[in-house]
Design a protein around this motif. Structure first.
Motif, PDB file in Angstrom:
ATOM      1  N   LEU A  52       1.009  -1.299   0.075  1.00 52.13           N
ATOM      2  CA  LEU A  52      -0.015  -0.036  -0.004  1.00 52.13           C
ATOM      3  C   LEU A  52       0.648   0.993   0.070  1.00 52.13           C
ATOM      4  N   ARG A  53       0.580   1.954  -1.003  1.00 57.99           N
ATOM      5  CA  ARG A  53       1.619   3.268  -1.180  1.00 57.99           C
ATOM      6  C   ARG A  53       0.634   4.644  -0.703  1.00 57.99           C
ATOM      7  N   PHE A  54       1.018   5.354   0.211  1.00 52.41           N
ATOM      8  CA  PHE A  54       0.338   6.398   0.657  1.00 52.41           C
ATOM      9  C   PHE A  54       1.069   7.932   0.368  1.00 52.41           C
ATOM     10  N   TRP A  55       0.444   8.682  -0.293  1.00 55.25           N
ATOM     11  CA  TRP A  55       1.007  10.040  -0.435  1.00 55.25           C
ATOM     12  C   TRP A  55       0.079  11.349  -0.564  1.00 55.25           C
ATOM     13  N   LYS A  56       0.853  12.509  -0.082  1.00 58.36           N
ATOM     14  CA  LYS A  56       0.109  13.601  -0.148  1.00 58.36           C
ATOM     15  C   LYS A  56      -0.479  14.167  -1.236  1.00 58.36           C
ATOM     16  N   SER A  57      -1.575  14.689  -1.430  1.00 57.33           N
ATOM     17  CA  SER A  57      -2.133  15.404  -2.455  1.00 57.33           C
ATOM     18  C   SER A  57      -1.140  16.249  -2.962  1.00 57.33           C
ATOM     19  N   HIS A  58      -1.111  16.551  -4.442  1.00 59.77           N
ATOM     20  CA  HIS A  58      -0.125  17.350  -4.812  1.00 59.77           C
ATOM     21  C   HIS A  58       1.299  17.153  -4.872  1.00 59.77           C
ATOM     22  N   GLY A  64       5.968   9.054  -1.201  1.00 60.75           N
ATOM     23  CA  GLY A  64       4.889   8.595  -0.345  1.00 60.75           C
ATOM     24  C   GLY A  64       5.576   7.388   0.577  1.00 60.75           C
ATOM     25  N   ILE A  65       5.125   6.836   1.275  1.00 61.90           N
ATOM     26  CA  ILE A  65       5.521   5.834   2.153  1.00 61.90           C
ATOM     27  C   ILE A  65       4.576   4.441   1.651  1.00 61.90           C
ATOM     28  N   ASP A  66       5.458   3.221   1.836  1.00 60.70           N
ATOM     29  CA  ASP A  66       5.038   2.082   1.504  1.00 60.70           C
ATOM     30  C   ASP A  66       4.667   1.060   2.752  1.00 60.70           C
ATOM     31  N   ILE A  67       3.649   0.561   2.899  1.00 65.90           N
ATOM     32  CA  ILE A  67       3.289  -0.375   3.916  1.00 65.90           C
ATOM     33  C   ILE A  67       2.598  -1.560   3.267  1.00 65.90           C
ATOM     34  N   LEU A  68       3.072  -2.736   4.113  1.00 65.82           N
ATOM     35  CA  LEU A  68       2.737  -4.215   3.874  1.00 65.82           C
ATOM     36  C   LEU A  68       1.155  -4.322   3.990  1.00 65.82           C
ATOM     37  N   GLU A  84      -5.294  14.338   4.020  1.00 67.68           N
ATOM     38  CA  GLU A  84      -5.732  13.870   2.946  1.00 67.68           C
ATOM     39  C   GLU A  84      -4.627  13.097   2.242  1.00 67.68           C
ATOM     40  N   PHE A  85      -5.013  11.747   1.924  1.00 68.97           N
ATOM     41  CA  PHE A  85      -3.994  10.916   1.264  1.00 68.97           C
ATOM     42  C   PHE A  85      -4.452  10.232   0.107  1.00 68.97           C
ATOM     43  N   HIS A  86      -3.859   9.988  -0.951  1.00 64.25           N
ATOM     44  CA  HIS A  86      -4.080   9.431  -1.921  1.00 64.25           C
ATOM     45  C   HIS A  86      -3.409   7.853  -1.806  1.00 64.25           C
ATOM     46  N   TYR A  87      -3.767   6.692  -2.217  1.00 64.44           N
ATOM     47  CA  TYR A  87      -3.168   5.631  -1.968  1.00 64.44           C
ATOM     48  C   TYR A  87      -3.230   4.720  -3.405  1.00 64.44           C
ATOM     49  N   GLY A 104      -9.150   6.801  -3.652  1.00 63.22           N
ATOM     50  CA  GLY A 104      -9.105   7.742  -2.750  1.00 63.22           C
ATOM     51  C   GLY A 104      -9.530   9.148  -3.344  1.00 63.22           C
ATOM     52  N   PRO A 105      -9.141  10.116  -2.503  1.00 60.01           N
ATOM     53  CA  PRO A 105      -8.284  10.107  -1.351  1.00 60.01           C
ATOM     54  C   PRO A 105      -9.055   9.742  -0.217  1.00 60.01           C
ATOM     55  N   ILE A 106      -8.117   9.322   1.006  1.00 59.01           N
ATOM     56  CA  ILE A 106      -8.746   8.953   2.268  1.00 59.01           C
ATOM     57  C   ILE A 106      -8.836  10.226   2.871  1.00 59.01           C
ATOM     58  N   VAL A 107      -9.632  10.799   3.533  1.00 58.16           N
ATOM     59  CA  VAL A 107      -9.614  12.158   4.335  1.00 58.16           C
ATOM     60  C   VAL A 107     -10.350  12.237   5.563  1.00 58.16           C
ATOM     61  N   ASN A 108     -10.158  13.174   6.197  1.00 61.18           N
ATOM     62  CA  ASN A 108     -11.032  13.298   7.566  1.00 61.18           C
ATOM     63  C   ASN A 108     -12.294  14.229   7.288  1.00 61.18           C
TER      64      ASN A 108
END
Length: 108
Positions: A52-58, A64-68, A84-87, A104-108
């Motif tokens: 799973l790769r998460f990165w900030k918009s723009h 971003g960061i990768d998570i297993l 706000e992160f896209h993945y 995504g994105p995943i947001v609050n």
């Protein structure tokens, strides 16, 4: 009848689950959860590990960061106010964006 800001905030769920099947996320659009207590669960229904790769918009995905995300396993992400992160869902080998499927994105 109009909804006040406080009433609208109470309508935001405290958690959401994104299911991964055949590397594709469902739902694949915007997912919103309450800030600070909100959780986004990623549930892998496949028999293979994903990245799973998460990165900030723009920003670029490679920033971003990768998570297993283990086979038949799950990962939970907590959201802060203003997050706000896209993945993307990637195969374990390599990081070529052409091989990933995202949402995504995943947001609050």
């Amino acid at each position: 009848m109009t909804t006040t800001g406080a009433a609208k905030a109470k309508q935001i769920p405290s958690s959401a689950t994104i299911r991964i099947h055949n590397q594709a996320p469902k739902p694949d659009g915007k997912v919103e959860v309450a800030p600070w207590k909100g959780r986004v669960h990623f549930a892998n229904k496949d028999k293979k590990d994903y990245r799973l790769r998460f990165w900030k918009s723009h920003t670029e995905p490679l920033a971003g960061i990768d998570i297993l995300l283990p086979a038949k396993g799950s990962v939970t992400v907590m959201i802060k106010t203003g997050d706000e992160f896209h993945y993307g869902v990637f195969h374990m080998k390599g990081g070529d964006a052409a091989l990933g499927k995202g949402g995504g994105p995943i947001v609050n």
